[in-house]
Design a protein around this motif. Sequence first.
Motif, PDB file in Angstrom:
ATOM      1  N   VAL A 184      24.553 -10.695  16.827  1.00 53.70           N
ATOM      2  CA  VAL A 184      24.314 -12.051  16.322  1.00 53.70           C
ATOM      3  C   VAL A 184      22.839 -12.213  15.961  1.00 53.70           C
ATOM      4  CG1 VAL A 184      24.252 -14.494  16.958  1.00 53.70           C
ATOM      5  CG2 VAL A 184      26.275 -13.114  17.486  1.00 53.70           C
ATOM      6  N   ARG A 185      21.947 -11.653  16.772  1.00 57.85           N
ATOM      7  CA  ARG A 185      20.510 -11.741  16.468  1.00 57.85           C
ATOM      8  C   ARG A 185      20.172 -10.942  15.206  1.00 57.85           C
ATOM      9  NH1 ARG A 185      20.046 -11.382  22.180  1.00 57.85           N
ATOM     10  NH2 ARG A 185      19.306  -9.216  22.156  1.00 57.85           N
ATOM     11  N   VAL A 186      20.839  -9.805  15.001  1.00 57.97           N
ATOM     12  CA  VAL A 186      20.657  -9.050  13.753  1.00 57.97           C
ATOM     13  C   VAL A 186      20.998  -9.948  12.568  1.00 57.97           C
ATOM     14  CG1 VAL A 186      21.531  -7.158  12.339  1.00 57.97           C
ATOM     15  CG2 VAL A 186      21.039  -6.767  14.763  1.00 57.97           C
ATOM     16  N   ALA A 187      22.133 -10.624  12.657  1.00 57.26           N
ATOM     17  CA  ALA A 187      22.573 -11.497  11.565  1.00 57.26           C
ATOM     18  C   ALA A 187      21.579 -12.628  11.329  1.00 57.26           C
ATOM     19  CB  ALA A 187      23.958 -12.063  11.885  1.00 57.26           C
TER      20      ALA A 187
ATOM     21  N   ALA B 136      26.454  -1.639   6.140  1.00 58.85           N
ATOM     22  CA  ALA B 136      25.442  -1.437   5.101  1.00 58.85           C
ATOM     23  C   ALA B 136      24.077  -1.127   5.715  1.00 58.85           C
ATOM     24  CB  ALA B 136      25.359  -2.680   4.217  1.00 58.85           C
ATOM     25  N   LEU B 137      23.736  -1.826   6.791  1.00 63.93           N
ATOM     26  CA  LEU B 137      22.469  -1.565   7.466  1.00 63.93           C
ATOM     27  C   LEU B 137      22.441  -0.168   8.076  1.00 63.93           C
ATOM     28  CD1 LEU B 137      21.970  -5.042   9.194  1.00 63.93           C
ATOM     29  CD2 LEU B 137      20.618  -4.103   7.288  1.00 63.93           C
ATOM     30  N   GLN B 138      23.580   0.293   8.585  1.00 65.49           N
ATOM     31  CA  GLN B 138      23.656   1.657   9.089  1.00 65.49           C
ATOM     32  C   GLN B 138      23.414   2.664   7.968  1.00 65.49           C
ATOM     33  OE1 GLN B 138      27.627   1.293  11.088  1.00 65.49           O
ATOM     34  NE2 GLN B 138      26.593   2.363  12.745  1.00 65.49           N
ATOM     35  N   LEU B 139      24.078   2.463   6.843  1.00 62.28           N
ATOM     36  CA  LEU B 139      23.920   3.390   5.714  1.00 62.28           C
ATOM     37  C   LEU B 139      22.498   3.347   5.156  1.00 62.28           C
ATOM     38  CD1 LEU B 139      27.332   2.863   3.874  1.00 62.28           C
ATOM     39  CD2 LEU B 139      26.620   4.840   5.235  1.00 62.28           C
ATOM     40  N   TRP B 140      21.899   2.181   5.170  1.00 64.49           N
ATOM     41  CA  TRP B 140      20.513   2.065   4.682  1.00 64.49           C
ATOM     42  C   TRP B 140      19.562   2.839   5.583  1.00 64.49           C
ATOM     43  CZ3 TRP B 140      18.829   0.599   0.130  1.00 64.49           C
ATOM     44  CH2 TRP B 140      17.462   0.365  -0.046  1.00 64.49           C
TER      45      TRP B 140
ATOM     46  N   PHE C  39      20.205   1.735  15.068  1.00 69.05           N
ATOM     47  CA  PHE C  39      19.849   1.778  13.650  1.00 69.05           C
ATOM     48  C   PHE C  39      19.074   0.549  13.185  1.00 69.05           C
ATOM     49  CE2 PHE C  39      24.068  -0.018  14.217  1.00 69.05           C
ATOM     50  CZ  PHE C  39      24.004  -1.192  13.503  1.00 69.05           C
ATOM     51  N   TYR C  40      18.923  -0.449  14.053  1.00 69.94           N
ATOM     52  CA  TYR C  40      18.250  -1.685  13.655  1.00 69.94           C
ATOM     53  C   TYR C  40      17.221  -2.044  14.707  1.00 69.94           C
ATOM     54  CZ  TYR C  40      17.739  -6.237  11.364  1.00 69.94           C
ATOM     55  OH  TYR C  40      17.247  -7.329  10.673  1.00 69.94           O
ATOM     56  N   GLN C  41      15.997  -2.275  14.257  1.00 73.06           N
ATOM     57  CA  GLN C  41      14.894  -2.560  15.179  1.00 73.06           C
ATOM     58  C   GLN C  41      14.483  -4.033  15.079  1.00 73.06           C
ATOM     59  OE1 GLN C  41      14.101  -0.045  17.236  1.00 73.06           O
ATOM     60  NE2 GLN C  41      15.627   1.140  16.090  1.00 73.06           N
ATOM     61  N   GLY C  42      13.718  -4.466  16.061  1.00 75.87           N
ATOM     62  CA  GLY C  42      13.106  -5.785  15.985  1.00 75.87           C
ATOM     63  C   GLY C  42      13.958  -6.938  16.468  1.00 75.87           C
TER      64      GLY C  42
END
Length: 568
Positions: free
Chosen positions: A258-261, A509-513, A564-567
């Motif tokens: 949810v925070r990623v979104a 999509a974020l994983q593929l990026w 795969f997603y930081q921050g």
Amino acid sequence: MADEGWVAVGAGASTALETFEEPIAERITRVGQDRSDLLAFYKFPTSDARYERLTRFYNDELSALSQRPFESYDQEAKVDYLLLKNYLKRSLRTLELDNARDAEFAPFVQPFATPIRDWVQTRMEVRVIDPQEVASSFDATAREVRRCRQLVRGAKPSRYSKAAGHRAARTIEQIRNHLREMFEFYTGYDPSFDWWVREPYDRLDAALAALPAYVREKLAGIGPDDEEDAIVGEPIGRGGLLAELEAEMIPYSPEELVRVAEKEYAWCEAEMAKASREMGFGDKWRAALEHVKGLFEPPGAQPLLIKSLVDQGTEYVEKHRLVSVPHVAKEAIRMYMIPPAAQKVSPFFLGGTYLQVSYPTSSMSHADKLMSMRGNNRHFAKATAFHEMIPGHHLQLFVADRAQPYRRLFSTPFYIEGWALYWEMVFWARRDFFTCPEDRVGSLFWRMHRCARIVFSLKFHLGQMTPAECIELLVDWVGHERATAEGEVRRSFNGDYSPLYQAGYLLGALQLWKLREEVVDQGLCPEKVFHDRMLNANMMPIELLRALLLKQDLHPDFKSKWRFYQGI
């Protein structure tokens, strides 16, 4: 001795057949086919025999798989091993969840479902029946159906959830269909069956026909006039989401996603404000969005518009050598119209193997006509035409049917929808595709929509949002018309999609990026080779795709760990 090509062997001698080792790819194909056959044979919902047989099948296959020589496999075979193991474990969990859900309404459904199940199974096994016994059983079963109505009517308001009531109604409809198939198997072929069973069957069928609407109204609060537009859904809870995330190899909690979104949505808002300023609306990006919404094509122009945008996306990837496009893939694209009734669920256009275009008709209300035309707005459709066709779903499914097609068993929204949305990110980054601010507003509208899908779908399954609140989120966050927001939420929770499907678009999509950064940006291969290899690998969780492309060490007890997603 030899005789017509056959060779006799002595007792105890080893033959090639005895030492045959089933290749892992063939094992996957066999497992998929075996499962399909078992589901077709043990088809009766709520059946103990079905649950027990499928449980035994999944456990037996898992046990047999654990005996395979994993360390001797090459990288492709190791990935196939892990895909199959993950698939079997997930199938077991889903079976157990379905069984637990069915148990919620068993007290009022099982008394009449059990005798019908037994006759359906007798028919499936083609055993001898006594028509007089069938007739007597059907009369008794019709009484149980009437008793079911009494149990439902007398149930306390807190006894059954709306989701349980809605699921029970769907199950009763399936039971009725299976009963009809059993009856039609015998009627007309056995005169004594028609003599004894016709009238008892008609009474039982009529009782079953009236029951689902009654159950929906009493337990789910859905009246006959509301049935078509009702949104119920079945939340699976935090534990269920964690199990689904594990199966999709996403090592994040629902709260982290949810925070990623929310972080991605903030980026979208900032970009919307930039485009809004270019259009002369200052930072009031919602006003810019409403302006772009009004730039739709006149009635009758939608099909040609969509086809021109599809051709534009195809020509772009070929010109810039971004991915291979087989000639037949672009030559054999077909287009059809979405019926007006279906546009309540799919108000825009759809793609994949072929195009389906929404189209306003004289039978539609003014609001539905407006929704249909806005769904084919040039600036909104520019981002979705290539998403649905080339290089998106159409190209993806075209290759999937030809390259290692057995891996389609492992279909996942993170690969399917992630691939199509990933191309929106690629085209955005190149800066020569979405060239005018109106195009960027259209693209950002969809990116915001994918952010909202993560939030509302996860929070719904966490029990933190109702369907009505999900609709409000799409209206407030994204700027959807209320009718389109209702269609999106209805489509999300009507049972055709897995709990994580809507989250899979942006997260995939974020994983593929991120994988692109690790491969293309690090100079491991050119962009076209990277995209071709992803397509030819076919469907799988993105973390296993990453392990395949980067030739990472794998072991039989592989666990997801790729952040795969930081921050956040």
